[in-house]
Design an enzyme around this catalytic site. Structure first.
Site, PDB file in Angstrom:
ATOM      1  N   HIS A 144     -29.807  24.247  17.203  1.00 32.73           N
ATOM      2  CA  HIS A 144     -28.634  24.795  17.875  1.00 32.73           C
ATOM      3  C   HIS A 144     -27.632  25.426  16.915  1.00 32.73           C
ATOM      4  O   HIS A 144     -26.688  26.084  17.371  1.00 32.73           O
ATOM      5  CB  HIS A 144     -27.953  23.719  18.722  1.00 32.73           C
ATOM      6  CG  HIS A 144     -27.381  24.265  20.000  1.00 32.73           C
ATOM      7  ND1 HIS A 144     -27.076  23.474  21.085  1.00 32.73           N
ATOM      8  CD2 HIS A 144     -27.051  25.529  20.382  1.00 32.73           C
ATOM      9  CE1 HIS A 144     -26.592  24.214  22.065  1.00 32.73           C
ATOM     10  NE2 HIS A 144     -26.565  25.468  21.664  1.00 32.73           N
ATOM     11  N   ASP A 203     -21.691  19.092  19.988  1.00 30.65           N
ATOM     12  CA  ASP A 203     -21.826  20.028  18.866  1.00 30.65           C
ATOM     13  C   ASP A 203     -20.467  20.490  18.359  1.00 30.65           C
ATOM     14  O   ASP A 203     -20.290  21.647  17.971  1.00 30.65           O
ATOM     15  CB  ASP A 203     -22.701  21.220  19.258  1.00 30.65           C
ATOM     16  CG  ASP A 203     -24.132  20.815  19.566  1.00 30.65           C
ATOM     17  OD1 ASP A 203     -24.510  19.677  19.213  1.00 30.65           O
ATOM     18  OD2 ASP A 203     -24.871  21.614  20.155  1.00 30.65           O
ATOM     19  N   HIS A 223     -25.142  16.938  23.995  1.00 32.54           N
ATOM     20  CA  HIS A 223     -24.185  16.663  22.919  1.00 32.54           C
ATOM     21  C   HIS A 223     -23.062  17.700  22.916  1.00 32.54           C
ATOM     22  O   HIS A 223     -23.198  18.778  23.506  1.00 32.54           O
ATOM     23  CB  HIS A 223     -24.904  16.686  21.572  1.00 32.54           C
ATOM     24  CG  HIS A 223     -26.124  15.825  21.515  1.00 32.54           C
ATOM     25  ND1 HIS A 223     -27.378  16.297  21.869  1.00 32.54           N
ATOM     26  CD2 HIS A 223     -26.290  14.518  21.171  1.00 32.54           C
ATOM     27  CE1 HIS A 223     -28.261  15.316  21.740  1.00 32.54           C
ATOM     28  NE2 HIS A 223     -27.630  14.226  21.328  1.00 32.54           N
ATOM     29  N   ASP A 232     -32.382  19.624  25.365  1.00 32.43           N
ATOM     30  CA  ASP A 232     -32.112  18.191  25.493  1.00 32.43           C
ATOM     31  C   ASP A 232     -31.068  17.887  26.567  1.00 32.43           C
ATOM     32  O   ASP A 232     -30.779  16.720  26.842  1.00 32.43           O
ATOM     33  CB  ASP A 232     -31.752  17.557  24.147  1.00 32.43           C
ATOM     34  CG  ASP A 232     -30.363  17.900  23.620  1.00 32.43           C
ATOM     35  OD1 ASP A 232     -29.482  18.324  24.387  1.00 32.43           O
ATOM     36  OD2 ASP A 232     -30.151  17.725  22.395  1.00 32.43           O
ATOM     37  N   HIS A 291     -26.536  21.379  13.076  1.00 35.37           N
ATOM     38  CA  HIS A 291     -26.740  21.666  14.497  1.00 35.37           C
ATOM     39  C   HIS A 291     -25.779  20.872  15.379  1.00 35.37           C
ATOM     40  O   HIS A 291     -25.691  21.146  16.584  1.00 35.37           O
ATOM     41  CB  HIS A 291     -28.198  21.429  14.919  1.00 35.37           C
ATOM     42  CG  HIS A 291     -28.605  20.009  15.107  1.00 35.37           C
ATOM     43  ND1 HIS A 291     -29.663  19.643  15.916  1.00 35.37           N
ATOM     44  CD2 HIS A 291     -28.126  18.850  14.584  1.00 35.37           C
ATOM     45  CE1 HIS A 291     -29.801  18.323  15.890  1.00 35.37           C
ATOM     46  NE2 HIS A 291     -28.891  17.829  15.098  1.00 35.37           N
ATOM     47  N   GLU A 343     -33.725  24.292  20.560  1.00 38.31           N
ATOM     48  CA  GLU A 343     -34.158  22.923  20.290  1.00 38.31           C
ATOM     49  C   GLU A 343     -35.500  22.552  20.918  1.00 38.31           C
ATOM     50  O   GLU A 343     -35.806  21.372  21.082  1.00 38.31           O
ATOM     51  CB  GLU A 343     -33.078  21.905  20.681  1.00 38.31           C
ATOM     52  CG  GLU A 343     -31.768  22.042  19.915  1.00 38.31           C
ATOM     53  CD  GLU A 343     -31.803  21.504  18.489  1.00 38.31           C
ATOM     54  OE1 GLU A 343     -32.841  20.956  18.073  1.00 38.31           O
ATOM     55  OE2 GLU A 343     -30.776  21.635  17.787  1.00 38.31           O
ATOM     56  N   ASP A 401     -25.817  20.997  27.336  1.00 41.30           N
ATOM     57  CA  ASP A 401     -26.282  20.207  26.198  1.00 41.30           C
ATOM     58  C   ASP A 401     -25.970  18.736  26.448  1.00 41.30           C
ATOM     59  O   ASP A 401     -24.974  18.405  27.093  1.00 41.30           O
ATOM     60  CB  ASP A 401     -25.541  20.681  24.936  1.00 41.30           C
ATOM     61  CG  ASP A 401     -26.214  20.306  23.630  1.00 41.30           C
ATOM     62  OD1 ASP A 401     -26.816  19.216  23.563  1.00 41.30           O
ATOM     63  OD2 ASP A 401     -26.122  21.081  22.670  1.00 41.30           O
ATOM     64  N   ASP A 438     -29.423  24.049  25.497  1.00 39.41           N
ATOM     65  CA  ASP A 438     -30.205  23.141  24.669  1.00 39.41           C
ATOM     66  C   ASP A 438     -31.130  22.364  25.607  1.00 39.41           C
ATOM     67  O   ASP A 438     -30.650  21.748  26.575  1.00 39.41           O
ATOM     68  CB  ASP A 438     -29.257  22.194  23.917  1.00 39.41           C
ATOM     69  CG  ASP A 438     -29.944  21.309  22.902  1.00 39.41           C
ATOM     70  OD1 ASP A 438     -31.086  20.879  23.161  1.00 39.41           O
ATOM     71  OD2 ASP A 438     -29.326  21.016  21.860  1.00 39.41           O
TER      72      ASP A 438
END
Length: 302
Positions: free
Chosen positions: A102, A130, A128, A231, A143, A274, A126, A229
């Site tokens: 990312h 980031d 997360h 994830d 990332h 990712e 995402d 992303d």
């Protein structure tokens, strides 16, 4: 930007320096192999593939600063990506960026900022945030820092002559599907006024209302970008990612979000990051990336 753009220009960014697990550099190839070009062409997109930007491999490099590992090399790669994205966006085509980890989003956003001449908005889908910085990151993996850098909040170490920063307006940033944040990220979110729609909130209000609010918030001048992303999806749906977190978006929630993005007509660029085929099952996560891109670019059932 119409829901089905006339021309979609693909560019791969096979960068894996921003995280600690090998394999994500093969993400662009895996997504192409899963049939991206053919899928987009099947519902009317003209597809141009610009190939991949140059990305060095970690075996040939020194780590450098442990607080931001391989940062100079990542910035160089992002600058190369930014130049291509600026060219694509300025031509009127839609940039479709394939990662890679990312950290490449910094290059995408900087390129969009340069083409637009002003900061824009982004829906960051995402698990997360980031939003770490070299000073706050628990891992030193870049990332986990690109959104902070794109906001101009990651420090002077992210300055680079090939990157126009800050690239995004904090009032036009929405994090969607988040379920893992570090303490410093929470602080930055509060300070900058960034809208975060967690998985808990999605459970309560539903994905339709969540994505509608996200689109409304990020809309405006400059550009509107979606950074997805894989994830963000639950690991049971998309296992081929480096930092899976349980409790993510379902297959249908992710598709509905992308379908609503297409229907809004305001999104001018997309990136998928990712995907790690080493960790995947029969390239299934790459195939899902293709399906989500098709939904976000206007493919419909009827």
């Amino acid at each position: 930007m119409a829901a089905t753009p006339r021309t979609v220009t693909i560019v791969g960014a096979p960068l894996d320096l921003g995280q600690g697990r090998r394999g994500v550099d093969m993400g662009p190839s895996a997504i192409r192999y899963a049939g991206m070009e053919e899928r987009l062409a099947s519902f009317g997109c003209t597809v141009v593939d610009r190939g991949n930007v140059l990305a060095p491999e970690p075996e040939a490099l020194a780590v450098g600063d442990e607080r931001a590992r391989f940062l100079p090399e990542i910035l160089d790669a992002c600058a190369g990506l930014a130049a291509i994205v600026e060219e694509i966006a300025s031509s009127g085509a839609m940039p479709l960026v394939l990662g890679g980890d990312h950290s490449i989003a910094l290059g995408t956003l900087a390129g969009l900022r340069a083409a637009a001449g002003q900061p824009g908005g982004v829906i960051w889908i995402d698990a997360h945030g980031d939003l770490n910085t070299p000073a706050s990151s628990p891992t030193g993996n870049v990332h986990g820092m690109p959104l902070a850098a794109a906001l101009g909040r990651a420090g002077d170490g992210f300055s680079h002559p090939g990157l126009t920063l800050p690239a995004v307006d904090p009032g036009r940033v929405v994090l969607l599907g988040v379920r893992s944040l570090d303490p410093a990220e929470r602080e930055l979110i509060r300070e900058a006024g960034i809208r975060v729609i967690t998985m808990t909130e999605i459970d309560r209000i539903g994905i339709e209302r969540a994505i509608t609010e996200a689109i409304d918030r990020v809309s405006g001048p400059g550009f509107v970008h979606v950074s997805l992303d894989l994830d963000a999806l639950d690991p049971e749906v998309a296992p081929g990612v480096g930092t899976p977190v349980k409790g993510g978006l379902t297959y249908r929630e992710a598709h509905l979000a992308c379908e609503d993005i297409a229907e809004s007509g305001v999104v001018g660029s997309l990136e998928l990051v990712e995907v790690n085929p080493i960790l995947d099952r029969e390239n299934g996560s790459a195939a899902i990336a293709v399906e989500l891109a098709a939904s976000a670019l206007g493919q419909s059932i009827l």
